[in-house]
Scaffold this motif. Structure first.
Motif, PDB file in Angstrom:
ATOM      1  N   SER A 150      48.471  46.197   1.311  1.00 43.38           N
ATOM      2  CA  SER A 150      49.766  45.978   0.668  1.00 43.38           C
ATOM      3  C   SER A 150      50.677  47.187   0.826  1.00 43.38           C
ATOM      4  N   LEU A 151      50.119  48.378   0.671  1.00 48.31           N
ATOM      5  CA  LEU A 151      50.927  49.589   0.800  1.00 48.31           C
ATOM      6  C   LEU A 151      51.431  49.745   2.231  1.00 48.31           C
ATOM      7  N   ALA A 182      48.565  40.245   0.891  1.00 45.68           N
ATOM      8  CA  ALA A 182      47.883  41.428   1.413  1.00 45.68           C
ATOM      9  C   ALA A 182      46.828  41.924   0.436  1.00 45.68           C
ATOM     10  N   SER A 183      46.198  40.981  -0.248  1.00 42.84           N
ATOM     11  CA  SER A 183      45.124  41.355  -1.171  1.00 42.84           C
ATOM     12  C   SER A 183      43.840  41.677  -0.426  1.00 42.84           C
ATOM     13  N   TYR A 242      49.917  57.875  -2.004  1.00 39.10           N
ATOM     14  CA  TYR A 242      50.719  57.119  -1.038  1.00 39.10           C
ATOM     15  C   TYR A 242      51.648  56.155  -1.770  1.00 39.10           C
ATOM     16  N   ALA A 243      51.101  55.465  -2.767  1.00 35.28           N
ATOM     17  CA  ALA A 243      51.906  54.509  -3.532  1.00 35.28           C
ATOM     18  C   ALA A 243      53.063  55.210  -4.248  1.00 35.28           C
ATOM     19  N   GLU A 244      52.784  56.384  -4.794  1.00 33.40           N
ATOM     20  CA  GLU A 244      53.835  57.122  -5.503  1.00 33.40           C
ATOM     21  C   GLU A 244      54.931  57.546  -4.530  1.00 33.40           C
ATOM     22  N   ARG A 245      54.523  58.016  -3.359  1.00 37.21           N
ATOM     23  CA  ARG A 245      55.497  58.458  -2.369  1.00 37.21           C
ATOM     24  C   ARG A 245      56.289  57.278  -1.806  1.00 37.21           C
ATOM     25  N   PRO A 292      60.492  45.423  -0.942  1.00 37.52           N
ATOM     26  CA  PRO A 292      59.423  44.559  -1.464  1.00 37.52           C
ATOM     27  C   PRO A 292      59.120  44.822  -2.930  1.00 37.52           C
ATOM     28  N   LEU A 293      58.561  43.821  -3.572  1.00 43.68           N
ATOM     29  CA  LEU A 293      57.945  43.959  -4.893  1.00 43.68           C
ATOM     30  C   LEU A 293      56.467  43.671  -4.723  1.00 43.68           C
ATOM     31  N   LEU A 294      55.602  44.569  -5.222  1.00 44.09           N
ATOM     32  CA  LEU A 294      54.160  44.404  -5.109  1.00 44.09           C
ATOM     33  C   LEU A 294      53.592  43.906  -6.429  1.00 44.09           C
ATOM     34  N   LEU A 295      52.748  42.884  -6.354  1.00 41.01           N
ATOM     35  CA  LEU A 295      52.070  42.350  -7.535  1.00 41.01           C
ATOM     36  C   LEU A 295      50.592  42.665  -7.424  1.00 41.01           C
TER      37      LEU A 295
END
Length: 362
Positions: free
Chosen positions: A15-16, A127-128, A85-88, A29-32
């Motif tokens: 997903s990232l 993308a799970s 990575y997610a934070e960046r 994008p919005l990630l769930l």
């Protein structure tokens, strides 16, 4: 209701990487994410897990893995890397928000979350990954077995198994790694339908992944041919030596289970305390069960696996997949492979909605 560019289901490595690719196409994008952190399945794996690929070949697009690039990162290092990575990345992530249903509409998609909220978007990328649902084979007599049955997804460390009789079912990397670790404190047998097959981790003094990269083999479209097949166990020699020494021993798959234990192929019955199923995972795609295209075709085939062409749905326009085993090549479900697949999928989906041309990197 706001029409989003894209909803990405999940917030792990696939997903990232997908969110990064969407950003490069000027899409927001919005990630769930069903879990409580943007680290996918990694935080749930067993404590001693280490990658079989060096850090330099375990990176997501745009961000080098910190530290020695030739080391084999641990589970906790991967978790920390993904969180950073997610934070960046900066994309909005809704944690503890599982996607429960995706439907196709005239404008795109409606994705319904477990809390009842609905998100509309032009694109959806599931993308799970391929590791959301532990696979538990229907072994003869398993329901009658009175001992402990658990999947490798439930295993954390060997201490609780000290002094017990354990059978580990499987012949892949995780099965061998767990069995060897358990054999330090317990009596362990590794049992599978065929013998464990090994592959040298550092042929000719270089890591196998470097050879795959240099030769281009990892980019060949071999995924569909290899999907579902037992992968050879990468080994620097220690796992082969441990099995040769009987710690653990290997035996052909038992023929049945009874209340007390197993029945081996020679008819011998043996009491067993624990059956540990290191039998892999399946994609978690229940949210697409009712997703159909304009012609009524389902996003999933009769077995529950997506109908797709290298990650782009062949049934539902605007729907993509990233992180599936064998999606495009042998590395599709790995840290080093999801980035390439995400670029490919997003490029095709973005073209379908006439998105802007790619912009620069971070």
């Amino acid at each position: 209701m706001t029409l989003l560019d894209a909803v990405v289901i999940g917030a792990g490595q696939a997903s990232l990487a997908t969110a990064h690719a969407l950003h490069r196409h000027g899409l927001d994008p919005l990630l769930l994410e069903a879990g409580s952190s943007p680290t996918g399945s990694w935080s749930r794996y067993y404590d001693s897990l280490a990658l079989f690929s060096p850090a330099r070949f375990s990176e997501l697009p745009g961000s080098a893995f910190p530290g020695d690039p030739d080391r084999y990162p641990t589970r906790d290092e991967v978790v920390a890397y993904l969180a950073a990575y997610a934070e960046r990345l900066g994309a909005p992530i809704e944690l503890n928000t599982p996607a429960v249903a995706v439907t196709r509409t005239g404008d795109g998609f409606v994705t319904r979350a477990g809390d009842g909220r609905e998100f509309t978007s032009r694109l959806v990328v599931s993308a799970s990954g391929g590791f959301g649902a532990p696979y538990r084979p229907n072994l003869p007599g398993l329901d009658a077995f009175a001992g402990t049955v658990l999947h490798s997804a439930d295993y954390r460390e060997p201490a609780p198994f000290a002094g017990r009789r354990v059978v580990v079912v499987g012949a892949g990397n995780s099965a061998v790694q767990i069995a060897v670790e358990l054999a330090q404190v317990a009596s362990v047998t590794l049992s599978s339908r065929g013998p464990v097959r090994f592959m040298a981790q550092r042929p000719l003094g270089r890591d196998l992944h470097e050879w795959l990269h240099r030769t281009g083999v990892e980019r060949l479209p071999l995924g569909r041919l290899l999907r579902g097949r037992t992968v050879r166990v990468l080994d620097d020699g220690r796992y082969r030596a441990a099995i040769a020494a009987g710690r653990p021993d290997w035996r052909p798959m038992f023929t049945a289970l009874n209340a007390d234990g197993v029945v081996w192929t020679d008819g011998a019955r043996e009491p067993i305390d624990v059956i540990l199923l290191a039998t892999g995972y399946r994609p978690q795609l229940a949210h697409l069960a009712d997703c159909t295209g304009p012609n009524g075709r389902s996003a999933l085939d009769a077995s529950g696996y997506p109908d797709h062409d290298r990650g782009v749905s062949t049934a539902v326009p605007g729907l993509g997949f990233v992180g599936l085993e064998g999606q495009r090549g042998i590395a599709s479900a790995t840290l080093r492979g999801v980035g390439r697949d995400a670029v490919h999928v997003v490029r095709r989906l973005a073209a379908d909605v006439r998105a802007v041309s790619p912009v620069g990197a971070w």
